[in-house]
Write a protein that holds these residues in place. Structure first.
Motif, PDB file in Angstrom:
ATOM      1  N   PHE A  69     -17.805 -35.230 -10.735  1.00  8.00           N
ATOM      2  CA  PHE A  69     -16.662 -34.591 -11.506  1.00  8.00           C
ATOM      3  C   PHE A  69     -15.316 -34.616 -10.649  1.00  8.00           C
ATOM      4  O   PHE A  69     -15.496 -34.627  -9.530  1.00  8.00           O
ATOM      5  N   THR A  70     -14.376 -34.926 -11.732  1.00  8.06           N
ATOM      6  CA  THR A  70     -12.861 -34.880 -10.893  1.00  8.06           C
ATOM      7  C   THR A  70     -11.866 -34.044 -11.832  1.00  8.06           C
ATOM      8  O   THR A  70     -11.939 -34.297 -13.068  1.00  8.06           O
ATOM      9  N   ILE A  71     -11.305 -33.094 -11.128  1.00  9.05           N
ATOM     10  CA  ILE A  71     -10.495 -32.233 -11.994  1.00  9.05           C
ATOM     11  C   ILE A  71      -9.095 -32.822 -11.718  1.00  9.05           C
ATOM     12  O   ILE A  71      -8.619 -33.224 -10.691  1.00  9.05           O
ATOM     13  N   SER A  72      -7.938 -32.832 -12.934  1.00 11.50           N
ATOM     14  CA  SER A  72      -6.857 -33.305 -12.683  1.00 11.50           C
ATOM     15  C   SER A  72      -5.940 -32.302 -13.596  1.00 11.50           C
ATOM     16  O   SER A  72      -6.535 -31.856 -14.477  1.00 11.50           O
ATOM     17  N   ARG A  73      -4.489 -32.607 -13.285  1.00 12.03           N
ATOM     18  CA  ARG A  73      -3.870 -31.891 -14.217  1.00 12.03           C
ATOM     19  C   ARG A  73      -2.501 -32.732 -14.683  1.00 12.03           C
ATOM     20  O   ARG A  73      -2.203 -33.505 -13.872  1.00 12.03           O
ATOM     21  N   ASP A  74      -2.032 -32.452 -15.890  1.00 12.79           N
ATOM     22  CA  ASP A  74      -0.789 -33.128 -16.207  1.00 12.79           C
ATOM     23  C   ASP A  74       0.151 -31.850 -16.588  1.00 12.79           C
ATOM     24  O   ASP A  74       0.347 -31.485 -17.599  1.00 12.79           O
ATOM     25  N   ASN A  75       0.936 -31.770 -15.536  1.00 11.89           N
ATOM     26  CA  ASN A  75       2.025 -30.681 -15.983  1.00 11.89           C
ATOM     27  C   ASN A  75       3.066 -30.866 -17.021  1.00 11.89           C
ATOM     28  O   ASN A  75       3.385 -29.974 -17.886  1.00 11.89           O
ATOM     29  N   ALA A  76       3.212 -32.158 -17.223  1.00 11.31           N
ATOM     30  CA  ALA A  76       4.064 -32.479 -18.442  1.00 11.31           C
ATOM     31  C   ALA A  76       3.436 -32.098 -19.898  1.00 11.31           C
ATOM     32  O   ALA A  76       4.168 -31.829 -20.608  1.00 11.31           O
ATOM     33  N   LYS A  77       2.152 -31.972 -19.845  1.00 14.51           N
ATOM     34  CA  LYS A  77       1.414 -31.755 -20.983  1.00 14.51           C
ATOM     35  C   LYS A  77       0.752 -30.311 -20.902  1.00 14.51           C
ATOM     36  O   LYS A  77       0.116 -30.013 -22.005  1.00 14.51           O
ATOM     37  N   ASN A  78       1.156 -29.620 -19.556  1.00 15.09           N
ATOM     38  CA  ASN A  78       0.225 -28.470 -19.733  1.00 15.09           C
ATOM     39  C   ASN A  78      -1.199 -28.478 -19.901  1.00 15.09           C
ATOM     40  O   ASN A  78      -1.710 -27.568 -20.798  1.00 15.09           O
ATOM     41  N   THR A  79      -1.733 -29.450 -19.342  1.00 14.66           N
ATOM     42  CA  THR A  79      -3.149 -29.551 -19.518  1.00 14.66           C
ATOM     43  C   THR A  79      -3.866 -29.972 -18.370  1.00 14.66           C
ATOM     44  O   THR A  79      -3.266 -30.638 -17.167  1.00 14.66           O
ATOM     45  N   VAL A  80      -5.151 -29.470 -18.247  1.00 18.70           N
ATOM     46  CA  VAL A  80      -5.905 -29.816 -17.024  1.00 18.70           C
ATOM     47  C   VAL A  80      -7.081 -30.488 -17.498  1.00 18.70           C
ATOM     48  O   VAL A  80      -7.509 -30.284 -18.462  1.00 18.70           O
TER      49      VAL A  80
END
Length: 121
Positions: A69-80
């Motif tokens: 599993f890999t967790i990531s985030r896109d702060n521009a989209k407010n999404t993890v």
């Protein structure tokens, strides 16, 4: 206050992949630590993955999902996101997204309602 909505759950096959998303409300998303947790039928909720809200994200994983599993985030989209590969039947659970500011997965302040992942053998 942070409102979290998970999506992407469904039926997966052993050895396959799924990607979960968690959309967060609020203008300060980038400051929040984010985590994924899961609860299998008849079991307690358990930690899956964590990503910090610091400028350089720190991640860590439960041993049971490390390397898959890999967790990531896109702060521009407010999404993890949670990218789940090499799925196993024991990954079947309701997956919850959580947000916090303590720097620890043990103290999360906000929770989503969850999304069900079922892995067929």
């Amino acid at each position: 206050q942070v409102h979290l909505v998970e999506s992407g759950g469904g039926l997966g096959q052993t050895g396959g992949s799924l990607r979960l998303s968690c959309a967060a409300s609020g203008r300060t998303f980038r400051r929040y630590d984010m985590g994924w947790f899961r609860q299998a039928p008849g079991k307690e909720r358990e930690f899956v993955a964590f990503i910090s809200g610091t400028s350089v994200s720190v991640t860590y994983y439960a041993d049971s999902v490390k390397g898959r599993f890999t967790i990531s985030r896109d702060n521009a989209k407010n999404t993890v996101y949670l990218e789940m590969n090499i799925l196993k039947p024991e990954d079947t659970a309701v997956y919850y997204c959580a947000a916090g500011t303590s720097g620890s997965s043990q103290n999360m302040d906000y929770w989503g309602k969850g999304t069900l992942v079922t892995v067929s053998s």
